[in-house]
Design an enzyme around this catalytic site. Structure first.
Site, PDB file in Angstrom:
ATOM      1  CE1 TYR A 153       9.983  -0.127  -1.517  1.00 11.03           C
ATOM      2  CE2 TYR A 153      10.139  -0.663   0.939  1.00 11.03           C
ATOM      3  CZ  TYR A 153       9.445  -0.397  -0.148  1.00 11.03           C
ATOM      4  OH  TYR A 153       8.086  -0.431  -0.147  1.00 11.03           O
ATOM      5  CE1 TYR A 168       5.109   2.966  -1.584  1.00  8.09           C
ATOM      6  CE2 TYR A 168       3.970   2.684   0.050  1.00  8.09           C
ATOM      7  CZ  TYR A 168       4.491   2.308  -0.898  1.00  8.09           C
ATOM      8  OH  TYR A 168       5.205   0.931  -0.656  1.00  8.09           O
ATOM      9  CG  ASP A 197      -3.513   4.038   1.749  1.00  4.62           C
ATOM     10  OD1 ASP A 197      -3.568   3.367   2.764  1.00  4.62           O
ATOM     11  OD2 ASP A 197      -2.677   4.198   0.952  1.00  4.62           O
ATOM     12  CE  LYS A 203       3.012   0.876   6.364  1.00  5.94           C
ATOM     13  NZ  LYS A 203       3.851  -0.164   6.354  1.00  5.94           N
TER      14      LYS A 203
END
Length: 421
Positions: A14, A142, A236, A265
């Site tokens: 990014y 997202y 998600d 994560k």
């Protein structure tokens, strides 16, 4: 073209490499701190992209990984199995709501979403139903950076909007926060029902979309409407899973059981890469067949890596033996109290908190570089993006470190907000 030597070979995430300042060099981590090469210690306000829920270098996880490394760091999962993966799958199935019992391991959150999308699409094919090639997703969402995952991210405001021409066409709706939005979602599901394979949602928090919160009732409405139209629901929970919202899984707060859940994560406590896509029995049974072609044809090379599974099992041990959810609740109260000082300031649009998540939203995008520099000057690691500054610290963060993070936001944000008003 010339390059700074520190940027010659590494291509960073990014990041506009031509414009970005040199990154800071981290040399060690401990607790809620990142140690830099110049000797400074930064209080980490985002737990390394929301992963290090137990803090860095927890000795129980470190011992589990070291023990596993000495025995078997990796073995392929095709045709073989091993105890760390078997144990982890059993434990996840026991912790997850309902009959989410069938665990498919991958190595990143984006791939976990890809597998979920593939599961949903192939489930219909295995049942002899064709034409179900699209997914209904929500604006503000997202789900990852790979192609399928990008296609279910917000197509207008999300970071992947430039790729629209390359991506599969999906159906997008607003989250059903109002009666009108509920009716619009119901209508969209009815109109596209014969072409939809699934519905995908981030439970309670749209993370990378801007830490956008919605109450459990909204999630329950999504689940109810998906069920009414006979569509599997993909939850998600890559960001929200493992205590981040105050419950072990966000779906529990709405009392729903999704058909497929994505985890990553914090699964390994921020130690190494691991992800899981977990399906209910009804989904799994669509793949249980005498036909080899009905198998789920997916298999990452490092799927169910024993080291990562050992770390994840150790992380689950800590959720069982230490008061992580109580700690998340305490963080929520402190964030709500501390950030309240910024309410009503010119240039501030909203302040919100849920579990170990706190966010301050500006009325428009501030000078992000100036914000980051100001936080670093106070020795805190905070990474604002878009129009928000947020905190997602380790659940184990000491009170003094959390207060230091909050104090930095309270000190820095008013000046930046005033410049916007």
């Amino acid at each position: 073209m010339t390059f700074d030597l520190s940027r010659k070979n590494l291509w960073r995430p990014y990041t506009q490499m031509r414009l970005a300042p040199p990154p800071l060099e981290a040399v060690a981590t401990r607790g809620s701190r990142i140690v830099l090469a110049d000797g400074r210690e930064l209080v980490d306000g985002i737990a390394s992209w929301w992963t290090a829920v137990h803090g860095y270098n927890h000795p129980h996880i470190a011992r589990a990984v070291a023990d596993q490394l000495a025995r078997m760091p990796h073995v392929m999962f095709g045709g073989l199995t091993h105890a760390p993966a078997e144990r982890l799958a059993t434990r996840l199935a026991a912790l997850l709501p309902g009959d989410l019992d069938h665990v498919f391991f991958t190595d990143s959150g984006s791939v976990a979403v890809e597998v979920a999308l593939k599961m949903a699409a192939q489930m219909w094919l295995n049942r002899g139903v064709s034409g179900r090639t699209r997914v209904l997703a929500f604006r503000g969402g997202y789900h990852g950076d790979t192609m399928g995952a990008m296609s279910v991210c917000d197509p207008e405001e999300g970071m992947h909007r430039r790729f629209g021409a390359y991506l599969p066409s999906q159906v997008f709706c607003d989250l059903p926060r109002s009666q009108a939005e509920t009716e619009a979602l119901d209508s969209a599901l009815a109109a596209h029902r014969e072409t939809l394979a699934a519905v995908i949602v981030e439970p309670l928090v749209q993370g990378a979309g801007g830490m956008i919160l919605h109450p459990p009732e909204v999630l329950a409405t999504v689940a109810r409407l998906a069920r009414r139209h006979g569509l599997p629901l993909i939850a998600d929970e890559i960001f929200t899973g493992f205590g981040r919202t105050g419950s072990l899984f966000a779906c529990q707060q709405a009392g729903i059981v999704p058909d497929i859940m994505c985890l990553s994560k914090a699964l390994t406590g921020g130690t190494m890469a691991l992800a899981a896509t977990v399906a209910r029995t009804e989904v799994f049974e669509a793949f249980w067949s005498e036909d080899p072609a009905a198998a789920l044809m997916h298999g990452p090379t490092f799927m169910a890596n024993p080291l990562a599974c050992a770390a994840a099992n150790a992380s689950l041990d800590l959720f069982e033996s230490e008061p992580r959810l109580d700690q998340a609740g305490a963080i929520a109260r402190r964030l709500t109290e501390g950030l309240a000082e910024l309410k009503g300031l010119p240039g501030i649009a909203d302040i919100r908190a849920l579990g170990a998540i706190g966010a301050v939203q500006f009325t428009t995008t501030p000078d992000l570089a100036a914000l980051k520099a100001a936080f670093l000057a106070r020795d805190v690691w905070v990474r604002p993006f878009g129009d928000i500054v947020y905190l997602t610290p380790a659940l184990t963060i000491p009170e003094a470190d959390l207060d230091r993070l909050i104090a930095a936001l309270v000190a820095v944000i008013p000046g930046q907000a005033a410049a916007l008003s």
